[in-house]
Design a protein around this motif. Structure first.
Motif, short mmCIF file in Angstrom:
data_model
loop_
_atom_site.label_atom_id
_atom_site.label_comp_id
_atom_site.label_asym_id
_atom_site.label_seq_id
_atom_site.Cartn_x
_atom_site.Cartn_y
_atom_site.Cartn_z
N GLU A 52 39.97 33.75 -1.58
CA GLU A 52 39.75 34.73 -0.53
C GLU A 52 39.31 36.08 -1.09
O GLU A 52 38.47 36.76 -0.52
N ASP A 53 39.87 36.49 -2.23
CA ASP A 53 39.57 37.80 -2.79
C ASP A 53 38.35 37.76 -3.70
O ASP A 53 37.30 38.29 -3.38
N SER A 54 38.48 37.14 -4.86
CA SER A 54 37.36 37.12 -5.80
C SER A 54 37.43 35.93 -6.73
O SER A 54 38.48 35.33 -6.93
N ILE A 55 36.26 35.61 -7.29
CA ILE A 55 36.12 34.58 -8.31
C ILE A 55 35.40 35.22 -9.48
O ILE A 55 34.33 35.80 -9.32
N VAL A 56 36.02 35.16 -10.65
CA VAL A 56 35.45 35.78 -11.85
C VAL A 56 35.20 34.68 -12.87
O VAL A 56 36.08 33.85 -13.11
N ILE A 57 34.02 34.69 -13.48
CA ILE A 57 33.67 33.72 -14.51
C ILE A 57 33.46 34.48 -15.81
O ILE A 57 32.75 35.49 -15.83
N SER A 58 34.06 34.00 -16.90
CA SER A 58 33.93 34.67 -18.19
C SER A 58 32.48 34.67 -18.65
O SER A 58 31.71 33.79 -18.25
N PRO A 59 32.09 35.62 -19.48
CA PRO A 59 30.70 35.67 -19.95
C PRO A 59 30.26 34.39 -20.66
O PRO A 59 29.10 34.01 -20.58
N LEU A 63 35.69 29.93 -18.69
CA LEU A 63 36.89 30.26 -17.92
C LEU A 63 36.50 30.79 -16.55
O LEU A 63 35.57 31.59 -16.43
N SER A 64 37.22 30.33 -15.53
CA SER A 64 37.02 30.83 -14.17
C SER A 64 38.37 31.29 -13.63
O SER A 64 39.39 30.62 -13.85
N TYR A 65 38.37 32.43 -12.93
CA TYR A 65 39.59 33.00 -12.37
C TYR A 65 39.41 33.13 -10.86
O TYR A 65 38.41 33.67 -10.39
N PHE A 66 40.41 32.65 -10.11
CA PHE A 66 40.37 32.68 -8.65
C PHE A 66 41.56 33.49 -8.16
O PHE A 66 42.70 33.19 -8.51
N ILE A 84 44.58 31.15 -9.74
CA ILE A 84 44.25 29.91 -10.46
C ILE A 84 43.25 30.25 -11.55
O ILE A 84 42.27 30.96 -11.31
N GLN A 85 43.51 29.73 -12.74
CA GLN A 85 42.58 29.87 -13.87
C GLN A 85 42.16 28.46 -14.28
O GLN A 85 43.00 27.58 -14.42
N ILE A 86 40.85 28.26 -14.46
CA ILE A 86 40.35 26.96 -14.93
C ILE A 86 39.65 27.17 -16.27
O ILE A 86 38.78 28.03 -16.40
N ASP A 87 40.07 26.38 -17.25
CA ASP A 87 39.42 26.35 -18.55
C ASP A 87 38.54 25.11 -18.56
O ASP A 87 39.04 23.98 -18.61
N TRP A 88 37.22 25.31 -18.50
CA TRP A 88 36.29 24.19 -18.38
C TRP A 88 36.15 23.42 -19.69
O TRP A 88 35.71 22.27 -19.67
N GLU A 89 36.50 24.02 -20.82
CA GLU A 89 36.42 23.30 -22.10
C GLU A 89 37.55 22.29 -22.24
O GLU A 89 37.37 21.20 -22.76
#
Length: 160
Positions: A52-59, A63-66, A84-89
């Motif tokens: 609802e607020d923001s989604i940030v993706i690391s450079p 990593l993605s932050y919700f 929620i934090q997702i580590d795609w690696e």
């Protein structure tokens, strides 16, 4: 005559471009080329997410932050939480609640699998292995409620 002088520079430019030598870095016909993506890290289905607020993706993009009312869905798995934090690696999701202005933890994680709902304080879930580490889980089982302080979820319905 004026038209010829106007077209002549265009013709000269085209002939110069066409006279360029072939690119020395041409593509080889090497059949042993491997993709840059780690095939072991690729998930079998799409991960759907929202916040609802923001989604940030690391450079680096790994990593993605919700933030705020975040949801992540993968196959029959769902996670809802304040953060929620997702580590795609590593294909891992970490979900926690957030502290509101009164100092109270709100939007605690809810883990949903196969229609069953588990309320938690913190969950770390691996999408590939389908294993999880859960802190303070509460779920309804039959006519009663099950509580656990530190729980490991293995593949399937195995918890300990």
């Amino acid at each position: 005559m004026r038209c010829l002088w106007a077209i002549l520079p265009l013709l000269f430019t085209c002939s110069v471009l066409l006279a360029q030598p072939a690119d020395s870095l041409g593509v080889s016909a090497d059949t042993n080329v491997r993709p840059l993506v780690n095939e072991q890290a690729i998930l079998k289905a799409e991960v759907n997410s929202n916040a609802e607020d923001s989604i940030v993706i690391s450079p680096q993009g790994n990593l993605s932050y919700f933030y705020n009312q975040a949801t992540v869905d993968y196959q029959d798995i769902g996670i809802k939480a304040g953060f929620i934090q997702i580590d795609w690696e590593t294909n891992e999701a970490l979900a926690t609640g957030v502290i509101d202005s009164t100092g109270k933890v709100v939007q605690r994680p809810i883990f949903i699998e196969g229609g069953k709902e588990y309320r938690t304080d913190t969950i770390r879930y691996n999408f590939k292995s389908k294993k999880a580490r859960i802190k303070k889980v509460i779920t309804k089982e039959g006519e009663g409620f099950l509580h656990g302080n530190r729980v490991k979820k293995m593949d399937g319905d195995v918890f300990f």
